[in-house]
Design an enzyme around this catalytic site. Structure first.
Site, PDB file in Angstrom:
ATOM      1  N   HIS A  67       0.822  -1.215   0.000  1.00 51.28           N
ATOM      2  CA  HIS A  67       0.000   0.000   0.000  1.00 51.28           C
ATOM      3  C   HIS A  67       0.851   1.259   0.000  1.00 51.28           C
ATOM      4  O   HIS A  67       0.615   2.194  -0.769  1.00 51.28           O
ATOM      5  CB  HIS A  67      -0.951   0.015   1.205  1.00 51.28           C
ATOM      6  CG  HIS A  67      -1.742   1.280   1.325  1.00 51.28           C
ATOM      7  ND1 HIS A  67      -1.250   2.437   1.910  1.00 51.28           N
ATOM      8  CD2 HIS A  67      -2.976   1.598   0.871  1.00 51.28           C
ATOM      9  CE1 HIS A  67      -2.158   3.385   1.832  1.00 51.28           C
ATOM     10  NE2 HIS A  67      -3.215   2.910   1.205  1.00 51.28           N
ATOM     11  N   ARG A  87       4.210   3.567   4.658  1.00 48.13           N
ATOM     12  CA  ARG A  87       3.554   3.665   5.967  1.00 48.13           C
ATOM     13  C   ARG A  87       3.025   2.293   6.383  1.00 48.13           C
ATOM     14  O   ARG A  87       3.166   1.884   7.514  1.00 48.13           O
ATOM     15  CB  ARG A  87       2.320   4.591   5.859  1.00 48.13           C
ATOM     16  CG  ARG A  87       2.541   6.033   6.149  1.00 48.13           C
ATOM     17  CD  ARG A  87       1.201   6.773   6.288  1.00 48.13           C
ATOM     18  NE  ARG A  87       0.492   6.961   5.041  1.00 48.13           N
ATOM     19  CZ  ARG A  87      -0.754   6.535   4.815  1.00 48.13           C
ATOM     20  NH1 ARG A  87      -1.434   5.889   5.747  1.00 48.13           N
ATOM     21  NH2 ARG A  87      -1.339   6.760   3.650  1.00 48.13           N
ATOM     22  N   GLU A  94       2.967  11.245  -1.124  1.00 49.25           N
ATOM     23  CA  GLU A  94       1.749  12.041  -1.257  1.00 49.25           C
ATOM     24  C   GLU A  94       1.741  13.202  -0.270  1.00 49.25           C
ATOM     25  O   GLU A  94       1.234  14.274  -0.595  1.00 49.25           O
ATOM     26  CB  GLU A  94       0.510  11.154  -1.039  1.00 49.25           C
ATOM     27  CG  GLU A  94      -0.809  11.926  -1.208  1.00 49.25           C
ATOM     28  CD  GLU A  94      -2.057  11.057  -1.183  1.00 49.25           C
ATOM     29  OE1 GLU A  94      -1.950   9.872  -0.826  1.00 49.25           O
ATOM     30  OE2 GLU A  94      -3.138  11.561  -1.543  1.00 49.25           O
ATOM     31  N   HIS A 132       1.381   9.182  -7.089  1.00 46.21           N
ATOM     32  CA  HIS A 132       1.554  10.548  -6.564  1.00 46.21           C
ATOM     33  C   HIS A 132       2.978  11.102  -6.788  1.00 46.21           C
ATOM     34  O   HIS A 132       3.164  11.953  -7.630  1.00 46.21           O
ATOM     35  CB  HIS A 132       1.143  10.699  -5.091  1.00 46.21           C
ATOM     36  CG  HIS A 132      -0.267  10.305  -4.812  1.00 46.21           C
ATOM     37  ND1 HIS A 132      -1.336  10.888  -5.461  1.00 46.21           N
ATOM     38  CD2 HIS A 132      -0.795   9.360  -3.976  1.00 46.21           C
ATOM     39  CE1 HIS A 132      -2.464  10.331  -5.033  1.00 46.21           C
ATOM     40  NE2 HIS A 132      -2.160   9.400  -4.152  1.00 46.21           N
ATOM     41  N   ASP A 147      -8.302   8.228  -8.653  1.00 48.55           N
ATOM     42  CA  ASP A 147      -8.003   8.085  -7.232  1.00 48.55           C
ATOM     43  C   ASP A 147      -9.259   8.102  -6.345  1.00 48.55           C
ATOM     44  O   ASP A 147      -9.975   7.125  -6.285  1.00 48.55           O
ATOM     45  CB  ASP A 147      -6.981   9.162  -6.837  1.00 48.55           C
ATOM     46  CG  ASP A 147      -6.329   8.889  -5.496  1.00 48.55           C
ATOM     47  OD1 ASP A 147      -6.665   7.883  -4.864  1.00 48.55           O
ATOM     48  OD2 ASP A 147      -5.464   9.689  -5.066  1.00 48.55           O
TER      49      ASP A 147
HETATM   50 ZN   LIG Z   1      -4.701   6.034  -3.740  1.00 45.88          ZN
END
Ligand SMILES: [Zn+2]
Length: 338
Positions: A136, A139, A166, A200, A251
């Site tokens: 993902h 993080r 991002e 991003h 998104d």
């Molecule tokens: Zn996303």
């Protein structure tokens, strides 16, 4: 009678379809506050709600000219299957960009181990669903997960998608945990390469952009969402100068309009560079179509037809149509499939 105009279909390389439900009511003064509301929405999704909401969102995408979508899915296995069913119902090609989530988020997003994640992936593959591996973010995935997933994607020759850069806070947290920035960590873990798409890269610095260029990775830019969430701007001119491949994504689906994503990308670049036509029209269309397909590992995807008689194209000569589409039209100029 105006000749019809057929163009390569647009490809939505990054979608979270359930977030369509948040438009107009998403609260929060910054990304992190918005994320709380987003997680609440994620928590209430079931296979049934996903099938219904995704089918209507995918129909909107198809009508707007997106003929393929990469659904970055982090709501678990059952809803991933429902999303694939919704896509076939709506007539849009779907690649399930199935998220690996080790920590943070909601329990339903997480897997116990990389092996458990790969078991989910195999279950989806067994159903004939096209797949991409998706740690993902830095993080949500520790170093060991990034290394294993990078190796798996390489060995299986399938695309790898990952959110990175991002938000400034994500960069700071990565620096304090790993002593390096997110895209540096991805490079270090073997997650960059020609089949990799970094979503991003808004806060990527020069060294990180160099890593993306040198590895042949793609950046997926999502301008309407990045604007809505207050993320910042893609360093579009520096990306362009390095020749890094770009694609687009809707998104959060606050807006579903590929022409607007492309227009905003070029708008950002023009504001940064103080000149016009930073990305020529042909290149923008490639960013919107072929580059997205290649980011998702698709060799073919459907074309779109443009309504030449649409009022926003009145008086536009045939040779100026593609540029006029990006400069001045909404996605309703696309002929919706019958
Ligand atoms: Zn996303």
């Amino acid at each position: 009678m105006a000749r019809p105009l057929t163009l390569p279909g647009l490809v939505n390389a990054h979608s979270h379809a359930f977030q369509r439900a948040l438009r107009g009511r998403a609260a929060g003064s910054d990304f992190w506050a918005w994320r709380e509301g987003m997680l609440e929405e994620a928590e209430r999704q079931t296979a049934e709600t996903v099938r219904a909401l995704y089918a209507s969102t995918y129909r909107e995408m198809r009508a707007a000219g997106f003929t393929a979508v990469g659904e970055f899915h982090y709501l678990g296995l059952e809803t991933a299957i429902a999303a694939a069913e919704a896509a076939s119902e709506a007539g849009i090609a779907l690649v399930c960009v199935y998220a690996a989530y080790a920590r943070g988020g909601l329990p339903r997003m997480r897997q116990e181990s990389v092996a458990a994640y790969l078991a989910d992936l195999e279950a989806l593959r067994a159903r004939g669903i096209a797949l991409a591996v998706a740690p993902h973010s830095v993080r949500a995935c520790p170093r060991s997960w990034l290394e294993e997933l990078g190796r798996y994607a390489r060995e299986e020759s399938i695309p790898l998608h990952v959110h990175a850069g991002e938000q400034p806070r994500e960069v700071e947290e990565c620096l304090s945990e790993h002593g390096m920035r997110p895209i540096e960590l991805l490079a270090d873990c073997g997650c960059l390469g020609e089949r990799t798409t970094v979503v991003h890269a808004t806060h990527a610095n020069g060294a990180e952009l160099d890593l993306l260029r040198d590895s042949g990775s793609t950046i997926c830019v999502c301008p309407t969402t990045e604007a809505d969430l207050g993320d910042g701007f893609l360093p579009a001119v520096r990306v362009k100068h390095r020749g890094i491949r770009l694609c687009i994504g809707s998104d959060s689906n606050i807006r579903i309009d590929p022409l607007e994503e492309l227009r905003q990308l070029e708008g950002i670049a023009r504001r940064q560079d103080g000149r016009r036509k930073v990305f020529p029209t042909d290149e923008l269309w490639e960013i919107g179509s072929a580059n997205g397909a290649s980011a998702l590992g698709l060799e073919t995807w459907a074309d779109v037809e443009i309504d030449r008689a649409h009022r926003s194209l009145e008086g536009v000569g045939q040779e100026h149509l593609p540029a006029a589409l990006i400069a001045g039209c909404g996605a309703d100029v696309v002929v919706a499939p019958g």
